[in-house]
Structures are given as structure tokens and as C-alpha cells.
Motif scaffolding. Structure first.
Motif, PDB file in Angstrom:
ATOM      1  N   GLN A  40      16.271  -8.371   1.022  1.00 44.52           N
ATOM      2  CA  GLN A  40      16.752  -7.367   0.081  1.00 44.52           C
ATOM      3  C   GLN A  40      15.565  -6.736  -0.652  1.00 44.52           C
ATOM      4  O   GLN A  40      14.717  -7.450  -1.186  1.00 44.52           O
ATOM      5  CB  GLN A  40      17.703  -7.998  -0.938  1.00 44.52           C
ATOM      6  N   PRO A  41      15.464  -5.376  -0.665  1.00 38.47           N
ATOM      7  CA  PRO A  41      14.343  -4.718  -1.350  1.00 38.47           C
ATOM      8  C   PRO A  41      14.446  -4.847  -2.860  1.00 38.47           C
ATOM      9  O   PRO A  41      15.538  -4.782  -3.422  1.00 38.47           O
ATOM     10  CB  PRO A  41      14.477  -3.251  -0.911  1.00 38.47           C
ATOM     11  N   ILE A  42      13.284  -5.051  -3.529  1.00 34.53           N
ATOM     12  CA  ILE A  42      13.289  -5.137  -4.987  1.00 34.53           C
ATOM     13  C   ILE A  42      12.335  -4.138  -5.641  1.00 34.53           C
ATOM     14  O   ILE A  42      12.486  -3.815  -6.812  1.00 34.53           O
ATOM     15  CB  ILE A  42      12.940  -6.563  -5.476  1.00 34.53           C
ATOM     16  N   LYS A  43      11.347  -3.613  -4.882  1.00 33.35           N
ATOM     17  CA  LYS A  43      10.396  -2.692  -5.497  1.00 33.35           C
ATOM     18  C   LYS A  43       9.615  -1.948  -4.417  1.00 33.35           C
ATOM     19  O   LYS A  43       9.289  -2.513  -3.374  1.00 33.35           O
ATOM     20  CB  LYS A  43       9.410  -3.464  -6.400  1.00 33.35           C
ATOM     21  N   LYS A  44       9.316  -0.667  -4.687  1.00 30.20           N
ATOM     22  CA  LYS A  44       8.465   0.131  -3.804  1.00 30.20           C
ATOM     23  C   LYS A  44       7.126   0.384  -4.477  1.00 30.20           C
ATOM     24  O   LYS A  44       7.078   0.582  -5.693  1.00 30.20           O
ATOM     25  CB  LYS A  44       9.119   1.484  -3.491  1.00 30.20           C
ATOM     26  N   ILE A  45       6.050   0.366  -3.683  1.00 31.57           N
ATOM     27  CA  ILE A  45       4.737   0.739  -4.207  1.00 31.57           C
ATOM     28  C   ILE A  45       4.033   1.615  -3.175  1.00 31.57           C
ATOM     29  O   ILE A  45       4.423   1.660  -2.000  1.00 31.57           O
ATOM     30  CB  ILE A  45       3.864  -0.506  -4.533  1.00 31.57           C
ATOM     31  N   SER A  46       2.998   2.309  -3.613  1.00 33.42           N
ATOM     32  CA  SER A  46       2.274   3.196  -2.704  1.00 33.42           C
ATOM     33  C   SER A  46       1.431   2.392  -1.711  1.00 33.42           C
ATOM     34  O   SER A  46       1.166   1.201  -1.918  1.00 33.42           O
ATOM     35  CB  SER A  46       1.363   4.127  -3.508  1.00 33.42           C
ATOM     36  N   ILE A  47       0.993   3.062  -0.653  1.00 33.05           N
ATOM     37  CA  ILE A  47       0.150   2.412   0.360  1.00 33.05           C
ATOM     38  C   ILE A  47      -1.151   1.930  -0.267  1.00 33.05           C
ATOM     39  O   ILE A  47      -1.633   0.831   0.020  1.00 33.05           O
ATOM     40  CB  ILE A  47      -0.128   3.393   1.523  1.00 33.05           C
ATOM     41  N   GLU A  48      -1.716   2.740  -1.178  1.00 34.26           N
ATOM     42  CA  GLU A  48      -2.967   2.370  -1.842  1.00 34.26           C
ATOM     43  C   GLU A  48      -2.774   1.123  -2.707  1.00 34.26           C
ATOM     44  O   GLU A  48      -3.600   0.199  -2.694  1.00 34.26           O
ATOM     45  CB  GLU A  48      -3.472   3.532  -2.708  1.00 34.26           C
ATOM     46  N   GLN A  49      -1.675   1.099  -3.475  1.00 30.60           N
ATOM     47  CA  GLN A  49      -1.382  -0.072  -4.313  1.00 30.60           C
ATOM     48  C   GLN A  49      -1.203  -1.329  -3.459  1.00 30.60           C
ATOM     49  O   GLN A  49      -1.679  -2.412  -3.804  1.00 30.60           O
ATOM     50  CB  GLN A  49      -0.115   0.163  -5.135  1.00 30.60           C
ATOM     51  N   ALA A  50      -0.508  -1.161  -2.340  1.00 27.53           N
ATOM     52  CA  ALA A  50      -0.248  -2.299  -1.457  1.00 27.53           C
ATOM     53  C   ALA A  50      -1.552  -2.853  -0.893  1.00 27.53           C
ATOM     54  O   ALA A  50      -1.741  -4.072  -0.824  1.00 27.53           O
ATOM     55  CB  ALA A  50       0.684  -1.886  -0.324  1.00 27.53           C
ATOM     56  N   SER A  51      -2.445  -1.948  -0.505  1.00 31.02           N
ATOM     57  CA  SER A  51      -3.737  -2.376   0.035  1.00 31.02           C
ATOM     58  C   SER A  51      -4.518  -3.178  -1.002  1.00 31.02           C
ATOM     59  O   SER A  51      -5.105  -4.226  -0.697  1.00 31.02           O
ATOM     60  CB  SER A  51      -4.539  -1.148   0.483  1.00 31.02           C
ATOM     61  N   ARG A  52      -4.497  -2.697  -2.243  1.00 33.40           N
ATOM     62  CA  ARG A  52      -5.198  -3.399  -3.323  1.00 33.40           C
ATOM     63  C   ARG A  52      -4.533  -4.744  -3.630  1.00 33.40           C
ATOM     64  O   ARG A  52      -5.208  -5.746  -3.887  1.00 33.40           O
ATOM     65  CB  ARG A  52      -5.233  -2.527  -4.578  1.00 33.40           C
ATOM     66  N   PHE A  53      -3.205  -4.746  -3.592  1.00 30.16           N
ATOM     67  CA  PHE A  53      -2.455  -5.974  -3.879  1.00 30.16           C
ATOM     68  C   PHE A  53      -2.775  -7.039  -2.834  1.00 30.16           C
ATOM     69  O   PHE A  53      -3.038  -8.210  -3.174  1.00 30.16           O
ATOM     70  CB  PHE A  53      -0.952  -5.676  -3.891  1.00 30.16           C
ATOM     71  N   ILE A  54      -2.749  -6.661  -1.555  1.00 32.89           N
ATOM     72  CA  ILE A  54      -3.025  -7.610  -0.476  1.00 32.89           C
ATOM     73  C   ILE A  54      -4.464  -8.116  -0.561  1.00 32.89           C
ATOM     74  O   ILE A  54      -4.730  -9.312  -0.408  1.00 32.89           O
ATOM     75  CB  ILE A  54      -2.733  -6.976   0.904  1.00 32.89           C
ATOM     76  N   SER A  55      -5.411  -7.211  -0.861  1.00 33.97           N
ATOM     77  CA  SER A  55      -6.819  -7.618  -1.010  1.00 33.97           C
ATOM     78  C   SER A  55      -6.976  -8.600  -2.173  1.00 33.97           C
ATOM     79  O   SER A  55      -7.732  -9.581  -2.078  1.00 33.97           O
ATOM     80  CB  SER A  55      -7.702  -6.395  -1.247  1.00 33.97           C
ATOM     81  N   PHE A  56      -6.256  -8.334  -3.270  1.00 27.01           N
ATOM     82  CA  PHE A  56      -6.312  -9.206  -4.441  1.00 27.01           C
ATOM     83  C   PHE A  56      -5.808 -10.606  -4.083  1.00 27.01           C
ATOM     84  O   PHE A  56      -6.433 -11.620  -4.433  1.00 27.01           O
ATOM     85  CB  PHE A  56      -5.469  -8.607  -5.569  1.00 27.01           C
ATOM     86  N   MET A  57      -4.674 -10.683  -3.368  1.00 24.65           N
ATOM     87  CA  MET A  57      -4.097 -11.976  -2.997  1.00 24.65           C
ATOM     88  C   MET A  57      -5.000 -12.712  -2.006  1.00 24.65           C
ATOM     89  O   MET A  57      -5.164 -13.936  -2.082  1.00 24.65           O
ATOM     90  CB  MET A  57      -2.698 -11.786  -2.408  1.00 24.65           C
ATOM     91  N   ASP A  64     -10.712 -13.814   4.084  1.00 20.03           N
ATOM     92  CA  ASP A  64     -11.666 -12.745   4.390  1.00 20.03           C
ATOM     93  C   ASP A  64     -11.009 -11.395   4.104  1.00 20.03           C
ATOM     94  O   ASP A  64     -10.126 -10.953   4.847  1.00 20.03           O
ATOM     95  CB  ASP A  64     -12.085 -12.842   5.861  1.00 20.03           C
ATOM     96  N   ILE A  65     -11.450 -10.732   3.045  1.00 17.69           N
ATOM     97  CA  ILE A  65     -10.848  -9.452   2.644  1.00 17.69           C
ATOM     98  C   ILE A  65     -11.083  -8.370   3.687  1.00 17.69           C
ATOM     99  O   ILE A  65     -10.231  -7.519   3.935  1.00 17.69           O
ATOM    100  CB  ILE A  65     -11.411  -9.005   1.268  1.00 17.69           C
ATOM    101  N   GLY A  66     -12.240  -8.393   4.331  1.00 18.25           N
ATOM    102  CA  GLY A  66     -12.578  -7.354   5.301  1.00 18.25           C
ATOM    103  C   GLY A  66     -11.931  -7.526   6.657  1.00 18.25           C
ATOM    104  O   GLY A  66     -11.929  -6.591   7.471  1.00 18.25           O
ATOM    105  N   GLU A  67     -11.351  -8.693   6.930  1.00 20.55           N
ATOM    106  CA  GLU A  67     -10.741  -8.966   8.234  1.00 20.55           C
ATOM    107  C   GLU A  67      -9.283  -8.529   8.251  1.00 20.55           C
ATOM    108  O   GLU A  67      -8.464  -9.019   7.476  1.00 20.55           O
ATOM    109  CB  GLU A  67     -10.825 -10.464   8.540  1.00 20.55           C
ATOM    110  N   LYS A  68      -8.973  -7.544   9.146  1.00 21.81           N
ATOM    111  CA  LYS A  68      -7.600  -7.058   9.247  1.00 21.81           C
ATOM    112  C   LYS A  68      -6.984  -7.298  10.626  1.00 21.81           C
ATOM    113  O   LYS A  68      -5.770  -7.208  10.788  1.00 21.81           O
ATOM    114  CB  LYS A  68      -7.530  -5.559   8.925  1.00 21.81           C
ATOM    115  N   ARG A  69      -7.838  -7.578  11.600  1.00 26.73           N
ATOM    116  CA  ARG A  69      -7.310  -7.743  12.955  1.00 26.73           C
ATOM    117  C   ARG A  69      -6.712  -9.123  13.178  1.00 26.73           C
ATOM    118  O   ARG A  69      -5.758  -9.275  13.935  1.00 26.73           O
ATOM    119  CB  ARG A  69      -8.429  -7.513  13.981  1.00 26.73           C
ATOM    120  N   ARG A  70      -7.266 -10.127  12.531  1.00 29.41           N
ATOM    121  CA  ARG A  70      -6.864 -11.520  12.761  1.00 29.41           C
ATOM    122  C   ARG A  70      -5.884 -11.976  11.681  1.00 29.41           C
ATOM    123  O   ARG A  70      -6.132 -11.792  10.494  1.00 29.41           O
ATOM    124  CB  ARG A  70      -8.117 -12.397  12.738  1.00 29.41           C
TER     125      ARG A  70
END
Length: 355
Positions: A40-57, A64-70
Motif C-alpha cells: 500500500q502506498p504511503i508517500k511519493k517523493i521525487s527521483i532526486e530525493q529518492a536517490s539521496r535517501f537511498i545513498s543516505f541509508m 558502497d554508495i557508488g555501486e549501483k550494478r551489484r
């Protein structure tokens, strides 16, 4: 980012949600929570916010923040505004466009309040009493199965806590990872990078001369054999196995190389459980997290299918085609009874019925 993390986790705590998903959509990202009736959806955020959120976590979990393929997995602790620590497990996977998705598993702390409160609402309380009686035997193997987030670990921990406190026993747990901190147990954790697998932990734990062993998951042949060995040497072992139902547990163990003869000698019980959304008597439909007619802790209920030694021996001595002729209470029987009594909706009954 810290404020957004706090906001999302507050929602998870408020509604006792185990999984939070952050998934890419067409032009944005969505936070979704997993309930018994799906995401169930609870909140929408922008692509930029999501990228920052994932990097923060990822940073917080030492990934590895720079690794996106693995794909990457990790663990972290977050201090909430009320100074309580919240344990999280995260998983990050990117799609073919290298857009990352994130899943956060929230490990809710379980407090000692007595069996029914801890396990939550149970549709048929006599099943919990039956499980409690089964753990009184100090030698043998009890297996649990059920989907992710069906409450297996919570049920097992409450049974073990009650047993340990009543009889002053040593309990050793082996998990991947430890989900519920419990000071009265000796809790150990799998660490594949350090060469600490389930079978290594079981061997070491047996040398510790415990009364009870809890294995987070039997998932390979070596772990299955070590669990059987522990049960044969006079220990009580409780473990989980991924299978559709109790009969599926037997098939899975045979597939892992355990003979029917050994299963007959060691198995005390096999329990398959489900965590179902209750039917609200006032709304006349599945009780959502926003319904105020039923307390939050009772919006979901546990249902058990339990087979004990006599029934298990009968199952092990017949072939697959003959199992239909045996008479025991199945998960479908429990679902049918819960539906007939108005505990669950027709939608829930159909969703969990095993065909």
C-alpha cells in the motif's frame, strides 16, 4: 534526509509494519508498506530525493554508495526522536535502467508481556497451549513454516522464553540476523564472510551443552543433518523451514537428504502458521490499519496447522497419493472454520486457501 527517515519509520512503528519499500515509478518514487492484503502506498517523493535517501541509508549501513550494478544488503540502527533505537535491515537492487530500489525491514522490539500479548491475537488460543505443551519435551525437533512476516520468530521466542523462565534452562539461538534481542538467551548470528554458517554454529552450540537450540532456518543439507544430530543426542531443537504447509516441510527435509526413519525418530511436531487480517465486525470487511474498531495489536490474527508425532508417522509411512485418505486438521480446515465463524473475510479465506 534524517527527517524523512524519521517520518517513514514513525509510520512503520505506528502500524507495526515490517517492510517498507521505496520503488521507482514513471516520474517519481513511492514509499509502500507491506500489509496482509499487499503493498500500500504511503508517500511519493521525487527521483532526486529518492536517490539521496537511498545513498543516505547505504552510507548509514556501511554499503558502497557508488555501486549501483551489484545488489547490496546491510544493517543499521536509527535513533528515533524519543531516543529509542530501531534496528533495520536494508536491501538495495537496481533495475536495468540502474534505478535503485530499497527495502527496509524493521525489527520491532518485542517486550515481555505474556504469551497472548506477545504473539498477538490468535484465532484459536488452544493451539498456543498445545504448542506450549509440546515444548515441555526436552528431546526432539519442532519445526515451523510460514511466509515471511507470518510471526514464526515471535511465536518461537515466546514459547522458548516461557520454557526458559519456568524451568531455568539454557537456550542458544542461531539466526541470520538476530531479530529480537533477548537477554536470557545466548544469541548467536550467522556471518558468512567470517565463515560462520548455521552448521558451524550448531556444532559449536552442541559443545556448549545447552538444553534448547533454536535454528533460524534450515536451508541446506548440512544444517538439516546437524539439526537431526542435535535432536538425536537429547536436545530440544526448534527451527524454521520454508514450505507451503506441514506436509511440504516433510518433503523439504527428505529433499535435503534426511531419511523417513530419522524423521520418525526425531520429529515432535510440525507447525505451519499464517498471519491474517481480521474481519471487523462493524465494518464487515478486512480490518485496515486505519480502522479504530479493533485495537492495533489485534487487527491481525495468527492461525496454526499443527501435526504431532502420531500424525507425522502416518504421513511418513504413506505415499503422496494416500495422504488424502488420512484424517487430521489441516490449514484449510482452520481457514474454513475461521471464515464460518466470521473471523476473516471471504477475500482473506480465498487468498490463503492452499490448493
Amino acid at each position: 534526509m534524517e527527517n524523512l527517515v524519521q517520518e517513514i519509520l514513525r509510520e512503520a512503528i505506528k502500524y507495526r509494519v515490517d517492510d517498507i519499500h521505496l520503488m521507482p515509478k514513471d516520474n517519481d518514487y513511492q514509499f509502500l508498506v507491506r500489509l496482509t492484503n499487499g503493498l500500500q502506498p504511503i508517500k511519493k517523493i521525487s527521483i532526486e530525493q529518492a536517490s539521496r535517501f537511498i545513498s543516505f541509508m547505504k552510507y548509514q549501513a556501511n554499503l558502497d554508495i557508488g555501486e549501483k550494478r551489484r545488489p547490496q544488503t546491510g544493517a543499521l540502527s536509527i535513533k528515533m526522536a524519543d531516543n529509542k533505537e530501531l534496528e533495520l535491515r536494508i536491501s538495495v537492487i537496481a533495475n536495468y535502467l540502474l534505478q535503485e530500489s530499497l527495502v527496509i525491514r524493521v525489527l520491532h522490539q518485542v517486550h515481555q508481556k505474556g504469551m497472548n500479548q506477545q504473539v498477538g491475537y490468535t484465532f484459536f488460543p488452544e493451539d498456543l497451549k498445545r504448542l506450549s505443551q509440546l515444548t515441555q519435551s526436552m528431546s526432539g525437533l519442532i519445526l515451523f513454516s510460514g511466509p515471511v512476516s507470518s510471526g514464526k520468530t515471535t511465536t518461537i521466542y515466546q514459547l522458548l522464553r516461557s520454557l526458559a523462565l519456568k524451568r531455568n534452562l539454557q537456550v542458544i539461538t542461531m539466526e541470520d540476523p538476530v531479530e529480537i534481542p533477548e537477554p536470557i538467551f545466548l544469541q548467536t548470528q550467522v556471518n558468512e564472510l567470517a565463515g560462520v554458517s548455521y552448521d558451524v554454529l550448531i556444532k559449536s552450540a552442541l559443545r556448549h551443552h545447552p538444553d534448547v537450540l533454536m535454528i533460524g532456518e534450515i536451508r541446506d543439507e548440512e544444517t538439516a543433518k546437524m539439526a537431526i544430530r542435535g535432536a538425536l543426542t537429547g536436545h530440544l531443537l526448534i527451527a524454521t523451514v520454508h514450505a507451503k504447509d506441514t506436509i511440504g516441510v516433510l518433503s523439504r527435509l527428505i529433499e535435503l537428504g534426511i531419511s523417513k526413519n530419522l524423521l520418525e525418530q526425531t520429529l515432535l511436531a510440525v507447525c505451519s502458521q499464517r498471519l491474517l487480517q481480521r474481519r471487523c465486525p462493524l465494518c464487515q470487511k478486512e480490518c485496515s490499519i486505519y480502522c479504530n474498531h479493533i485495537p492495533l495489536a489485534e487487527k491481525k490474527g495468527t492461525i496454526f496447522e499443527i501435526l504431532t508425532t502420531k500424525e507425522l508417522k502416518e504421513l511418513l509411512r504413506v505415499n503422496k497419493e494416500q495422504t488424502q485418505q488420512l484424517h487430521f486438521t489441516t490449514l484449510n480446515d482452520k481457514l474454513r472454520k475461521a471464515y464460518a465463524l466470521g473471523y476473516i473475510s471471504e477475500e482473506t479465506y480465498q487468498r490463503y486457501y492452499v490448493f
